[in-house]
Design an enzyme around this catalytic site. Sequence first.
Site, PDB file in Angstrom:
ATOM      1  N   GLU A  94       0.887  -1.173   0.000  1.00 34.41           N
ATOM      2  CA  GLU A  94       0.000   0.000   0.000  1.00 34.41           C
ATOM      3  C   GLU A  94       0.916   1.211   0.000  1.00 34.41           C
ATOM      4  OE1 GLU A  94      -2.482   0.074   3.540  1.00 34.41           O
ATOM      5  OE2 GLU A  94      -2.350   2.256   3.561  1.00 34.41           O
ATOM      6  N   ARG A  98       1.085  10.031   1.529  1.00 35.91           N
ATOM      7  CA  ARG A  98       1.670  10.897   2.554  1.00 35.91           C
ATOM      8  C   ARG A  98       2.868  11.655   2.004  1.00 35.91           C
ATOM      9  NH1 ARG A  98       1.508   7.706   8.316  1.00 35.91           N
ATOM     10  NH2 ARG A  98      -0.714   7.244   8.269  1.00 35.91           N
ATOM     11  N   LYS A 182     -10.621  -1.477   7.882  1.00 33.23           N
ATOM     12  CA  LYS A 182      -9.322  -1.313   8.535  1.00 33.23           C
ATOM     13  C   LYS A 182      -9.576  -0.804   9.950  1.00 33.23           C
ATOM     14  CE  LYS A 182      -5.496   2.034   8.190  1.00 33.23           C
ATOM     15  NZ  LYS A 182      -4.540   2.696   7.306  1.00 33.23           N
TER      16      LYS A 182
HETATM   17  C1  3PG Z   1      -1.188   3.677   8.177  1.00 30.45           C
HETATM   18  O1  3PG Z   1      -1.041   4.660   7.479  1.00 30.45           O
HETATM   19  O2  3PG Z   1      -1.962   2.779   7.866  1.00 30.45           O
HETATM   20  C2  3PG Z   1      -0.473   3.591   9.456  1.00 30.45           C
HETATM   21  O3  3PG Z   1       0.165   4.783   9.758  1.00 30.45           O
HETATM   22  C3  3PG Z   1       0.525   2.504   9.525  1.00 30.45           C
HETATM   23  O4  3PG Z   1       0.816   2.385  10.869  1.00 30.45           O
HETATM   24  P1  3PG Z   1       2.240   1.929  11.384  1.00 30.45           P
HETATM   25  O5  3PG Z   1       3.249   2.861  10.774  1.00 30.45           O
HETATM   26  O6  3PG Z   1       2.171   2.039  12.879  1.00 30.45           O
HETATM   27  O7  3PG Z   1       2.479   0.514  10.930  1.00 30.45           O
END
Ligand code: 3PG
Length: 267
Positions: A94, A98, A182
């Site tokens: 995924e 960001r 999710k």
């Molecule tokens: C996301 O965007 O789904 C989460 O920020 C992932 O979370 P993690 O970095 O704690 O695994």
Amino acid sequence: MDRPSKLPSDLVLPLPSKKSVAIPAGMWWTCRIQRRRRPLRSAPTEPQPRGVRGMDFEHMLSAVRVIPVVEIASADTAVPLARALVDAGLPCAEITFRTAAAADAIAAIAAAVPELHLGAGTVLTVAQAETALAAGARFLVAPNLDLDVVAFARERGAPILPGVCTPTEIGLALSLGLSIVKLFPAEAAGGVPYLKAIAAPFREVRFVPTGGISAQNLPAYLAVTQVVACGGSWMVKKDVIAAGDFAAIRAAATEAVAIAAGARVQR
Ligand code: 3PG
């Protein structure tokens, strides 16, 4: 259940659409039994478009059991990253919106590593969803449940994992016909005990816990019956990607695959 001594010649059953249908007398008993066997709260079926290699979305999630959540600074690192995941036996990623490189990274992977099940994450707006699908993403993930983004995804036939964290949000997802969600942020919300408590009333919902998942707590999450897969960034850390250490990513992904293979589901 008492069987009536006299069956009506025709029974008219109301349908949810307020239309009605005539049931021939001989079929009445069967209909009644089937109606009783239906789950109390039935989820509408989410469209499940076929993705890479003909697998539908839920089957793909069940097969990989882990979604690497990638924050990528440069599209130049996208293809070697994707190849490292495929080599590790974890053909899924995924790419999150960001960073400004997300769309280019998705396009590069879609073109060069088509065997990877490619999704777009942190999809907060319809514009991002449109960009992601145009670039080649096969599914969408969001930290929240945005009605416009969900409607757009469904209109385009793209699987979407909306983020939920409360019973009301799970109920909303169900009412929209979404039965895979999710759970975000899973660890901060209370971890496995919270997941089990919130999942209990929604037996037909399957969860992808994400947020704070690691190699250490992955087995406990995957052991929960209603967990189809977990998402996480621990095996695709952004500094490791930026440093071009794809051997380290392959090793971390290989470890995740081994953990998933050994995870025991509690019955
Ligand atoms: C996301 O965007 O789904 C989460 O920020 C992932 O979370 P993690 O970095 O704690 O695994």
